[in-house]
Design a protein around this motif. Structure first.
Motif, mmCIF file in Angstrom:
data_model
loop_
_atom_site.group_PDB
_atom_site.id
_atom_site.type_symbol
_atom_site.label_atom_id
_atom_site.label_comp_id
_atom_site.label_asym_id
_atom_site.label_seq_id
_atom_site.Cartn_x
_atom_site.Cartn_y
_atom_site.Cartn_z
ATOM 1 N N ASP A 110 0.817 -1.220 0.000
ATOM 2 C CA ASP A 110 0.000 0.000 0.000
ATOM 3 C C ASP A 110 0.855 1.277 0.000
ATOM 4 N N GLY A 111 2.181 1.139 -0.020
ATOM 5 C CA GLY A 111 3.077 2.287 -0.087
ATOM 6 C C GLY A 111 3.258 3.052 1.200
ATOM 7 N N SER A 112 2.753 2.539 2.320
ATOM 8 C CA SER A 112 2.776 3.287 3.577
ATOM 9 C C SER A 112 4.064 3.133 4.377
ATOM 10 N N CYS A 113 4.839 2.099 4.102
ATOM 11 C CA CYS A 113 6.044 1.850 4.895
ATOM 12 C C CYS A 113 7.044 1.025 4.110
ATOM 13 N N PHE B 157 9.805 0.703 8.655
ATOM 14 C CA PHE B 157 9.880 2.155 8.720
ATOM 15 C C PHE B 157 8.585 2.723 8.152
ATOM 16 N N GLU B 158 7.868 3.512 8.958
ATOM 17 C CA GLU B 158 6.670 4.185 8.465
ATOM 18 C C GLU B 158 7.101 5.433 7.716
ATOM 19 N N LEU B 159 6.461 5.664 6.594
ATOM 20 C CA LEU B 159 6.790 6.829 5.789
ATOM 21 C C LEU B 159 5.879 7.994 6.153
ATOM 22 N N PRO B 160 6.420 9.210 6.204
ATOM 23 C CA PRO B 160 5.561 10.377 6.439
ATOM 24 C C PRO B 160 4.566 10.515 5.293
ATOM 25 N N ALA B 161 3.443 11.132 5.562
ATOM 26 C CA ALA B 161 2.390 11.288 4.560
ATOM 27 C C ALA B 161 2.881 12.020 3.317
ATOM 28 N N ASP B 162 3.820 12.943 3.481
ATOM 29 C CA ASP B 162 4.324 13.716 2.343
ATOM 30 C C ASP B 162 5.637 13.166 1.786
ATOM 31 N N ALA B 163 5.953 11.896 2.058
ATOM 32 C CA ALA B 163 7.237 11.317 1.675
ATOM 33 C C ALA B 163 7.478 11.333 0.172
ATOM 34 N N ALA C 30 2.979 -7.200 11.273
ATOM 35 C CA ALA C 30 3.715 -5.980 10.967
ATOM 36 C C ALA C 30 3.319 -4.806 11.858
ATOM 37 N N TYR C 31 2.387 -5.000 12.770
ATOM 38 C CA TYR C 31 2.022 -3.954 13.731
ATOM 39 C C TYR C 31 2.804 -4.086 15.024
ATOM 40 N N ASP C 32 2.861 -5.311 15.569
ATOM 41 C CA ASP C 32 3.516 -5.480 16.871
ATOM 42 C C ASP C 32 4.696 -6.445 16.867
ATOM 43 N N GLY C 33 5.001 -7.064 15.740
ATOM 44 C CA GLY C 33 6.140 -7.968 15.641
ATOM 45 C C GLY C 33 5.899 -9.356 16.200
ATOM 46 N N SER C 34 4.671 -9.659 16.562
ATOM 47 C CA SER C 34 4.385 -10.990 17.120
ATOM 48 C C SER C 34 4.374 -12.048 16.010
ATOM 49 N N LEU C 35 4.653 -13.276 16.405
ATOM 50 C CA LEU C 35 4.654 -14.398 15.483
ATOM 51 C C LEU C 35 3.214 -14.845 15.249
ATOM 52 N N ARG C 36 2.781 -14.843 13.992
ATOM 53 C CA ARG C 36 1.430 -15.288 13.657
ATOM 54 C C ARG C 36 1.405 -16.767 13.287
ATOM 55 N N ALA C 37 2.440 -17.235 12.585
ATOM 56 C CA ALA C 37 2.473 -18.634 12.153
ATOM 57 C C ALA C 37 3.908 -19.023 11.858
ATOM 58 N N SER C 38 4.155 -20.322 11.870
ATOM 59 C CA SER C 38 5.464 -20.866 11.573
ATOM 60 C C SER C 38 5.263 -22.116 10.723
ATOM 61 N N TYR C 39 6.026 -22.236 9.637
ATOM 62 C CA TYR C 39 5.884 -23.349 8.703
ATOM 63 C C TYR C 39 7.222 -24.055 8.526
#
Length: 163
Positions: free
Chosen positions: A10-13, A26-32, A86-95
């Protein structure tokens, strides 16, 4: 040293992998996109991998406004493929994938298909054995989000091998 950087779908980070065995978001500023950057980007999230990162990728339908869609895959030496929030770095799944000697084998490349319902993994020959999901023996944890698109419901992941 930074080994690579990927734009979020989505181009946000940005997501980077570095020699210190970590993924950084890295989050990008709105005017990046419109103005020169006045300073360096601040790390919004750091996910320690424990070993060298071989590959990583964004969930292709990721949208920052939809937290459940915000996840990344990573593959690193001597570890299973992991899906991270990608919000909190927690593990969602492992394969995990296993070779012909029933040893854990590491994927050297990763990709989602465009609809996000399959994971493709590249391995060194011989190709790993799989049961259940083709790219995984059994998830260590069940995926809690990044749900498959409706047209892929019930499908399984596939793996590819390189010589």
């Amino acid at each position: 040293m930074v080994r690579g950087v990927l734009w979020a779908p989505d181009g946000s980070c940005l997501l980077s992998a570095s020699e210190d065995c970590a993924l950084r978001l890295f989050e990008l500023p709105a005017d990046a996109c419109g103005a020169p950057m006045a300073s360096e980007l601040e790390t919004a999230l750091q996910i320690e991998q424990g070993e060298s990162v071989y590959d990583y990728c964004w969930y292709p339908l990721m949208r920052s406004a939809e937290p459940l869609s915000c996840c990344v895959l990573s593959s690193c030496r001597d570890h299973p493929i992991r899906m991270w929030d990608a919000y909190d770095g927690s593990l969602r799944a492992s394969y995990s994938a296993y070779n012909h000697l029933d040893e854990l084998t590491t994927a050297y490349s990763l990709a989602f298909n465009p609809s996000g319902c399959k994971i493709y993994c590249g391995y060194v020959m011989p190709a790993p054995r799989h049961s259940g999901l083709q790219c995984a023996r059994l998830p260590h944890t069940s995926p809690t989000s990044c749900a498959p698109a409706a047209d892929c419901a019930g499908s399984s992941a596939a793996s590819v091998s390189s010589t």
